[in-house]
Write an enzyme that holds these catalytic residues in place. Structure first.
Site, mmCIF file in Angstrom:
data_model
loop_
_atom_site.group_PDB
_atom_site.id
_atom_site.type_symbol
_atom_site.label_atom_id
_atom_site.label_comp_id
_atom_site.label_asym_id
_atom_site.label_seq_id
_atom_site.Cartn_x
_atom_site.Cartn_y
_atom_site.Cartn_z
ATOM 1 N N HIS A 1 -4.050 11.691 8.350
ATOM 2 C CA HIS A 1 -5.189 12.218 7.644
ATOM 3 C C HIS A 1 -5.247 13.511 8.248
ATOM 4 C CE1 HIS A 1 -6.384 7.680 7.898
ATOM 5 N NE2 HIS A 1 -6.349 8.197 6.644
ATOM 6 N N ASP B 1 -6.915 13.766 11.358
ATOM 7 C CA ASP B 1 -6.042 13.232 12.667
ATOM 8 C C ASP B 1 -5.368 14.310 13.375
ATOM 9 O OD1 ASP B 1 -6.579 10.456 12.073
ATOM 10 O OD2 ASP B 1 -5.026 10.121 10.638
ATOM 11 N N GLU C 1 -1.903 6.744 -3.656
ATOM 12 C CA GLU C 1 -1.872 5.083 -3.233
ATOM 13 C C GLU C 1 -3.141 4.330 -3.621
ATOM 14 O OE1 GLU C 1 -2.504 5.086 1.216
ATOM 15 O OE2 GLU C 1 -2.679 3.074 1.082
ATOM 16 N N GLU D 1 1.205 0.055 -0.980
ATOM 17 C CA GLU D 1 0.784 -0.764 0.024
ATOM 18 C C GLU D 1 0.928 -2.010 -0.541
ATOM 19 O OE1 GLU D 1 -2.043 0.441 2.768
ATOM 20 O OE2 GLU D 1 -2.760 -1.753 2.981
ATOM 21 N N HIS E 1 -2.386 -3.902 -1.099
ATOM 22 C CA HIS E 1 -3.217 -3.313 -2.394
ATOM 23 C C HIS E 1 -2.615 -3.974 -3.677
ATOM 24 C CE1 HIS E 1 -4.294 0.527 0.000
ATOM 25 N NE2 HIS E 1 -4.699 -0.398 0.439
ATOM 26 N N ASP F 1 -9.392 -6.228 2.238
ATOM 27 C CA ASP F 1 -7.919 -5.697 2.436
ATOM 28 C C ASP F 1 -7.661 -6.055 4.301
ATOM 29 O OD1 ASP F 1 -5.648 -4.164 2.845
ATOM 30 O OD2 ASP F 1 -6.516 -2.445 2.536
ATOM 31 N N ASP G 1 -4.497 -5.975 5.891
ATOM 32 C CA ASP G 1 -3.660 -5.245 6.744
ATOM 33 C C ASP G 1 -2.899 -5.961 7.797
ATOM 34 O OD1 ASP G 1 -4.253 -3.036 4.941
ATOM 35 O OD2 ASP G 1 -5.655 -2.463 6.640
HETATM 36 C C1 3MF Z 1 -6.886 1.609 3.172
HETATM 37 C C2 3MF Z 1 -5.734 2.403 3.290
HETATM 38 C C3 3MF Z 1 -5.684 3.480 4.050
HETATM 39 C C4 3MF Z 1 -4.572 4.486 3.535
HETATM 40 C C5 3MF Z 1 -4.704 5.794 4.483
HETATM 41 C C6 3MF Z 1 -3.779 6.766 4.212
HETATM 42 C C7 3MF Z 1 -6.743 3.287 6.172
HETATM 43 O O1 3MF Z 1 -6.608 0.626 2.153
HETATM 44 O O2 3MF Z 1 -4.749 1.819 2.977
HETATM 45 O O3 3MF Z 1 -5.760 3.351 5.319
HETATM 46 O O4 3MF Z 1 -3.424 4.119 3.563
HETATM 47 O O5 3MF Z 1 -6.091 6.161 4.653
HETATM 48 O O6 3MF Z 1 -3.921 7.132 2.757
HETATM 49 MG MG MG Z 2 -2.502 2.295 3.187
#
Ligand code: 3MF
Ligand code: MG
Length: 347
Positions: free
Chosen positions: A54, A57, A177, A213, A216, A251, A253
């Site tokens: 980011h 970051d 994304e 992703e 997603h 979400d 992950d």
């Molecule tokens: C949220 C995400 C994010 C993005 C990241 C980069 C925190 O669902 O997936 O992860 O991937 O911010 O764009």
């Molecule tokens: Mg992501």
């Protein structure tokens, strides 16, 4: 893989936010924050090649440009010292008080300006850290209630934002994304298809693609491998955020392949068969450790996800391509299915 072709040597990436303290909306941190330099040092140890960032970051958004230049140089040094490179920079537009109702699609003109300026500043950071790739996860570009914003105008505003970024740096590339919900009730660009549709309306569609992703796509009720195939056909799959997701909820992950092995296998299959990675694309991960994980184990989910990708890759490469073609042409899908299930269960 075509017979005789050199197998792709995949390059792997993740963002430092993947090593986290384990806080969630219902509870505080449960692990101590791993020091930034320690996070960066873990990449090579885990066999990763690139860092996803980011903007903040790298350097805080409120620093002056000369301060930022110094900060960026020091992060660049740190990653290059580890033999790493920056894969992309994503403006973190969803945490600031000015973007509580979205940035580019906010009803407030000054907030829209803040979002655009911040996106442009992220492009400047990306240039300095050595990547052309700007990821736009449009977290709050949507609504909590349908009547809150003019949804049609919002699409125009998103297009204007994409164009402003493309104009700001003639080399910058945008990777949209898509995510259908969370934090908003409904996002304006909820799927890969929406993202690619908008890409073609920009001033330079050749510089607008997507990062997909897995979770997603699943949250949108779609199969991630088909979403990937769609983007690959358009030559617009420029990165992935592999993970897994257990049904339609927040979400999660989760570790790649941990919920649905076959769905993970199909993603590796489509990437491998399409030559993903041969133009420098990275296999990116976006994974959270479980809240119960102790700090000493706070990169295991990343190691495990990469290991799962490589195990599934072996299986994909071991499937007899000629047999697949034969079964497809005879429409013997029962046999084809059993062949895949056998491969997946070690047969
Ligand atoms: C949220 C995400 C994010 C993005 C990241 C980069 C925190 O669902 O997936 O992860 O991937 O911010 O764009
Ligand atoms: Mg992501």
């Amino acid at each position: 893989m075509a017979q005789g072709a050199t197998p792709t040597v995949y390059r792997f990436s993740f963002g430092p936010w993947n090593i986290s303290t384990g806080s969630d909306p219902f509870g505080p941190p449960v692990r101590k924050e791993v020091e930034y330099a320690e996070k960066i040092r873990s990449y090579k140890k885990l066999g990763f090649d690139a860092v996803q960032f980011h903007d903040d970051d790298i350097v805080p958004d409120d620093w002056s440009w000369p301060e930022k230049l110094k900060g960026i140089a020091s992060v660049k040094n740190m990653i290059e010292g580890e033999g790493l490179f920056a894969e992309f920079v994503a403006p973190r537009l969803w945490e600031d008080a000015r973007t509580i109702d979205g940035g580019f699609t906010s009803n407030s003109e000054s907030d829209r300006k803040y979002a655009l300026d911040r996106a442009r500043r992220s492009v400047d950071i990306a240039r300095e850290i050595g990547t052309k790739n700007i990821v736009l996860w449009l977290a709050r570009e949507g609504s909590y209630i349908r009547e809150a914003k003019d949804a049609k105008a919002a699409i125009g505003r998103l297009l204007d934002a994409f164009n402003a970024i493309l104009e700001h740096d003639p080399e910058a590339r945008i990777l949209g994304e898509a995510k259908p919900n969370e934090p908003m009730d409904q996002a304006y660009l909820p799927t890969v298809g929406h993202m690619i549709g908008l890409a073609y309306k920009t001033i330079d569609p050749s510089r607008v693609g997507v990062v997909i992703e897995s979770a997603h796509s699943i949250l949108a009720g779609l199969d991630p491998s088909d979403d990937m195939a769609y983007a690959l056909w358009h030559d617009k799959l420029w990165s992935v955020h592999l993970n897994d997701q257990n049904g339609l909820k927040y979400d999660q992950d989760k570790t790649f392949g941990s919920v649905d092995l076959r769905r993970a296998f199909d993603q590796v299959w489509v990437l491998e068969k399409s030559g993903f990675g041969t133009k420098g694309e990275c296999v990116g991960l976006d994974i959270k450790a479980m809240r119960t994980t102790v700090v000493e184990d706070s990169t295991l989910h990343l190691a495990n996800s990469k290991a799962m990708f490589l195990r599934l890759l072996d299986i994909v490469r071991g499937v007899d391509e000629a047999k697949v073609q034969e079964l497809r042409s005879k429409r013997q899908y029962e046999q084809l299915e059993m062949m895949i299930l056998t491969a997946l269960t070690g047969g």
